[in-house]
Scaffold this active site. Sequence first.
Site, mmCIF file in Angstrom:
data_model
loop_
_atom_site.group_PDB
_atom_site.id
_atom_site.type_symbol
_atom_site.label_atom_id
_atom_site.label_comp_id
_atom_site.label_asym_id
_atom_site.label_seq_id
_atom_site.Cartn_x
_atom_site.Cartn_y
_atom_site.Cartn_z
ATOM 1 N N HIS A 140 35.633 26.644 63.239
ATOM 2 C CA HIS A 140 34.670 27.452 62.588
ATOM 3 C C HIS A 140 35.042 28.587 61.937
ATOM 4 C CE1 HIS A 140 32.058 28.111 60.125
ATOM 5 N NE2 HIS A 140 31.886 27.158 58.620
ATOM 6 N N LYS A 193 43.977 17.386 50.220
ATOM 7 C CA LYS A 193 44.063 16.145 51.829
ATOM 8 C C LYS A 193 44.583 15.503 50.949
ATOM 9 C CE LYS A 193 41.076 16.374 54.847
ATOM 10 N NZ LYS A 193 40.086 16.560 55.436
ATOM 11 N N ARG A 250 38.542 61.200 33.610
ATOM 12 C CA ARG A 250 37.543 61.424 32.443
ATOM 13 C C ARG A 250 36.426 63.013 32.514
ATOM 14 N NH1 ARG A 250 36.292 56.589 35.394
ATOM 15 N NH2 ARG A 250 35.644 54.389 34.476
ATOM 16 N N SER A 282 43.581 52.128 24.683
ATOM 17 C CA SER A 282 43.467 51.570 26.346
ATOM 18 C C SER A 282 41.997 51.306 25.890
ATOM 19 C CB SER A 282 43.384 52.881 26.813
ATOM 20 O OG SER A 282 42.916 52.400 28.105
ATOM 21 N N ARG A 313 40.427 61.789 28.602
ATOM 22 C CA ARG A 313 39.667 61.129 27.822
ATOM 23 C C ARG A 313 38.490 62.446 27.494
ATOM 24 N NH1 ARG A 313 35.990 57.001 29.327
ATOM 25 N NH2 ARG A 313 34.849 58.017 30.368
ATOM 26 N N ARG A 341 48.584 21.100 55.398
ATOM 27 C CA ARG A 341 48.416 21.450 54.500
ATOM 28 C C ARG A 341 49.407 22.706 54.720
ATOM 29 N NH1 ARG A 341 42.674 23.249 55.154
ATOM 30 N NH2 ARG A 341 42.564 24.157 57.240
ATOM 31 N N ASN A 371 35.053 47.907 30.982
ATOM 32 C CA ASN A 371 33.556 48.644 31.423
ATOM 33 C C ASN A 371 32.696 48.251 30.705
ATOM 34 O OD1 ASN A 371 34.659 48.943 34.110
ATOM 35 N ND2 ASN A 371 34.360 51.287 33.741
ATOM 36 N N ASP A 372 32.815 49.225 29.652
ATOM 37 C CA ASP A 372 32.056 49.186 27.917
ATOM 38 C C ASP A 372 32.087 48.005 27.469
ATOM 39 O OD1 ASP A 372 30.012 51.010 28.058
ATOM 40 O OD2 ASP A 372 31.755 52.397 27.980
ATOM 41 N N ARG A 425 37.013 11.092 54.211
ATOM 42 C CA ARG A 425 36.768 12.499 54.073
ATOM 43 C C ARG A 425 37.049 13.279 52.899
ATOM 44 N NH1 ARG A 425 38.757 13.956 59.758
ATOM 45 N NH2 ARG A 425 39.660 11.445 60.639
ATOM 46 N N GLY A 442 35.259 22.626 56.420
ATOM 47 C CA GLY A 442 34.057 22.370 56.603
ATOM 48 C C GLY A 442 32.521 22.607 55.966
ATOM 49 N N GLY A 477 38.446 49.990 27.528
ATOM 50 C CA GLY A 477 37.804 50.250 28.239
ATOM 51 C C GLY A 477 37.277 49.071 28.842
ATOM 52 N N MET A 479 31.394 20.438 53.088
ATOM 53 C CA MET A 479 31.680 19.283 52.329
ATOM 54 C C MET A 479 31.616 18.017 53.929
ATOM 55 S SD MET A 479 32.893 18.897 49.084
ATOM 56 C CE MET A 479 34.530 19.745 49.422
HETATM 57 C C1 PEP Z 1 35.633 51.646 30.111
HETATM 58 O O1 PEP Z 1 34.473 51.641 29.420
HETATM 59 O O2 PEP Z 1 35.773 50.806 30.485
HETATM 60 C C2 PEP Z 1 35.964 53.181 30.884
HETATM 61 C C3 PEP Z 1 37.232 52.817 31.485
HETATM 62 O O3 PEP Z 1 35.334 54.111 30.586
HETATM 63 P P1 PEP Z 1 33.264 54.207 31.561
HETATM 64 O O4 PEP Z 1 33.939 53.260 32.254
HETATM 65 O O5 PEP Z 1 34.073 55.955 31.654
HETATM 66 O O6 PEP Z 1 32.882 54.281 30.566
HETATM 67 MG MG MG Z 2 34.192 53.629 28.992
#
Ligand code: PEP
Ligand code: MG
Length: 903
Positions: free
Chosen positions: A452, A22, A580, A786, A635, A336, A790-791, A91, A100, A788, A102
């Site tokens: 709002h 602002k 997978r 690659s 994999r 804005r 997630n793990d 303000r 809205g 992974g 704050m």
């Molecule tokens: C990961 O771990 O990111 C992955 C792609 O393998 P998964 O989720 O099957 O363990």
């Molecule tokens: Mg994995």
Amino acid sequence: MTTYVYPFSAGSMEQKDLLGGKGANLAEMTRMGLPVPPGFTITTEACRYFMHHGDIPAGLAEQIREQLIGVEESIGRRFGDPHEPLLVSVRSGAARSMPGMMETVLNVGLNDETVHGLAAMAGGDERFAMDSYRRLLQMFGRTVQDIDADLFEEVLDRQKAERGVATDVELSAADMERVVEEFKAIIRRETGADFPQDPHEQLHRSMLAVFRSWNAPRAIVFRNAERISHESGTAVNIGAMVFGNLDEDSATGVGFTRDPATGAPGIYGDFLVRAQGEDVVAGIRNTRSLPELEQVMPEVYAQLSGIMEQLEEHYRDLCDIEFTVESGTLWMLQTRVGKRTAAAAFRIAATLVEEGTISAEEALTRVSGAELTRLMFPHFAPDPGRRAIARGMNASPGAAVGPLAFTNEEAEAAQWDGTPAILVRRETNPDDLAGMIAAAGVLTARGGRTSHAAVVARGLGRTCVVGVEALEVDEADGVIRLNGEIAARRGDEISIDGTTGEVFLGAQPVEPSDVARYLSGEVTVEQAAAGEAGELVQAVHLLMGVADRVRRLRVRANADTPEDAARARDMGAEGIGLARTEHMFLGDRRPLVEALILAATPGERQVALDALLPLQRGDFLALMQEMGERPVTIRLLDPPLHEFLPDITELSVRIARAEEHEGATEHDLRLLDAVRRLHEQNPMLGLRGVRLGLSIPGLYGMQVRAILEAEALALADGGAPRVEIMIPLVSSVREVREIKQELLAVRDDVRRESGQDLTTTIGTMIELPRAALRADEIAQEAEFFSFGTNDLTQTTWGFSRDDVEAGFFFTYRDRGILLISPFESLDQFGVGELVRIGTERGRSTRPGLKVGVCGEHGGDPASIHFFHWAGLDYVSCSPFRVPVARLEAGRAALLEEEFTPQH
Ligand code: PEP
Ligand code: MG
């Protein structure tokens, strides 16, 4: 000495981090010579200091006094002057807009004396002056002194009831004076002290209240939802007050330079005559449409529309504005780059390219993957027989169906049950945010498209219908009524159409969006352009084209079946980044896998493997055929083996029951033995990934043979498959070396047997911290990586990926330790650092090493920008997210210079 206070005349729109959005835009409008009431901004740095030290920095108070003198001089009135007092507004304004969330305190500077000066300035209008004073008392009491807002509302309601009037406007000067006295009494009673008469004290305390409101619970909820850091703090804007409620030549309003819902050109907005700003956005009074201002105040309208045009040209984008007209004089209070729906974002970006205002590349930076996701949401199936029970304003598009909820708690409970609700409120206020986040859609009886509810729902991407005037919301009885009749009860399913503003009873059937049909290749752009969403689809087509042209990241999909692979390809996937193989071991194949696990001798094991081999070969061949010449990364088996075995409790019960009768079978007893043997406390950290390959002789060999034989068949069939074999969960190069030896032997065999020139490469997943750190060594053996993630997230944080999101994550989020789950969006500083290190070290051994990512993060917009920055070659995500990944990969390429890793 640090400068903590900047006059509006000294800043610019580039300084959002310091002056807040602002403040920076007020400064920009001042620079442009637009009529902005004079004022100044207290920086976000001062707020951060206050948050850390609990006190204001040295010099701030003096700097404020100095700037206040500047304002006094430019407007010719003094703060606290009993005859001609300067009043100011206080303000909030953070770097990123938090509508809205704050606090604001208006009319600061009024007291028992100056209120009469104000009346004199207003031509003797005591009523106006008293009304202004009661607004200050009310806002100060609530915001600065934490007094229950209802106490003030009750006094006003009582006063109106006594007078037999419906609105505040009908109360007389004497009535307002009585209200003022009662408000002062409330403050005295609730705080033990009188309302501060010293204007400087009022100003100082209001500023502190704005600073504190940065950490109000609703502001924290909002920042969590919007992924805004809790560290940045808010600026405070102090500006000379102008009054939209002074007389009949006064007004206040908000507007957009184009329609923020559809992106269609033309001025758009709401205004109210004789009102102050919060009356418009609070949705309490029903507003008039901005183009009608032309009839009410033609000259002002001409000036305003000229300014709006100028702003759009200057910002080269849709702008929103707040303005006030005081006795015929126009003042700009805010502008804005305006919030808009996803559809409007795409249409406006494409229109600005057509108009020659911006380049196609810049247009791409103006839209986002999150918006594209919203456009892919379904809408209601056309049904000529369907009758709306009511109609309101189409505030935020989409089709939402769910049980009726009246409160935040009900909406959250419904979300928890997996059936997000339609939150219905008379009007919403910032305290309803949690319910709006949890709901599928929002329905209100009051308010306009800038209320709002409308603004927040658009920001959140929630379907929203507002201003259904016929609707009565009775929270106490848990019903909604239409024209006095009960229409639906708490928990009943209703449907709302945010594109048309219609409300229906029951769960109406929904169907896919035109954008989704176009992006999935179901219809061509020409076919889609002929439909209702024609312009929108064309805009999406234009911007996807730019993204595909400029991006460096390739986009693949995670797909395990030929059907998924086909879907992914239709969505534009350039390959499969992760197939997978465990999903191929379920269903009617489970007995074969069981036999493998139960095998007591090498001979038994070989029988089981021989049975699986042709099935796997068929699976792989189908994938390769579906993807043609695109790469397919397969994999080798990853999950713990017990996932293929029965649950230990169920099996024990089955055996116990059987023992009572004919006795348990030999097979079941062997199974139980295996289940017990394979039972692990932490299976995610147990016998899985490459460890399986090393522990079960012949398993990976069988899979690799199946892959290579499929490749040979595809080649023999005239195809040109590009196959990549990936080893999961490695931490040491020695693991890779061992497995690779086995795989190369199989490759030699299949080459010889088939006579085909196999080109398969062998790479690894990098999904454990040790693998990332030792990537230089691992790259000696691995031909590609690659990640992974997630793990890698699980093992870097030590969070169990199956447990964290149901458990303490919410505590972490509410305490600001995490803004978003690290499983949803990459933790760029921690897990991301391992990705960066792994890539760099891998390529130090093997220049040009191909590196991708196949964790969930591959489809997350913020993470994609990081992967681009880290120099990855591709991301791989679920098929539905492929278009979003393509778009964001394009944006990442265009925005790379601005990128730095984010929390
Ligand atoms: C990961 O771990 O990111 C992955 C792609 O393998 P998964 O989720 O099957 O363990
Ligand atoms: Mg994995």
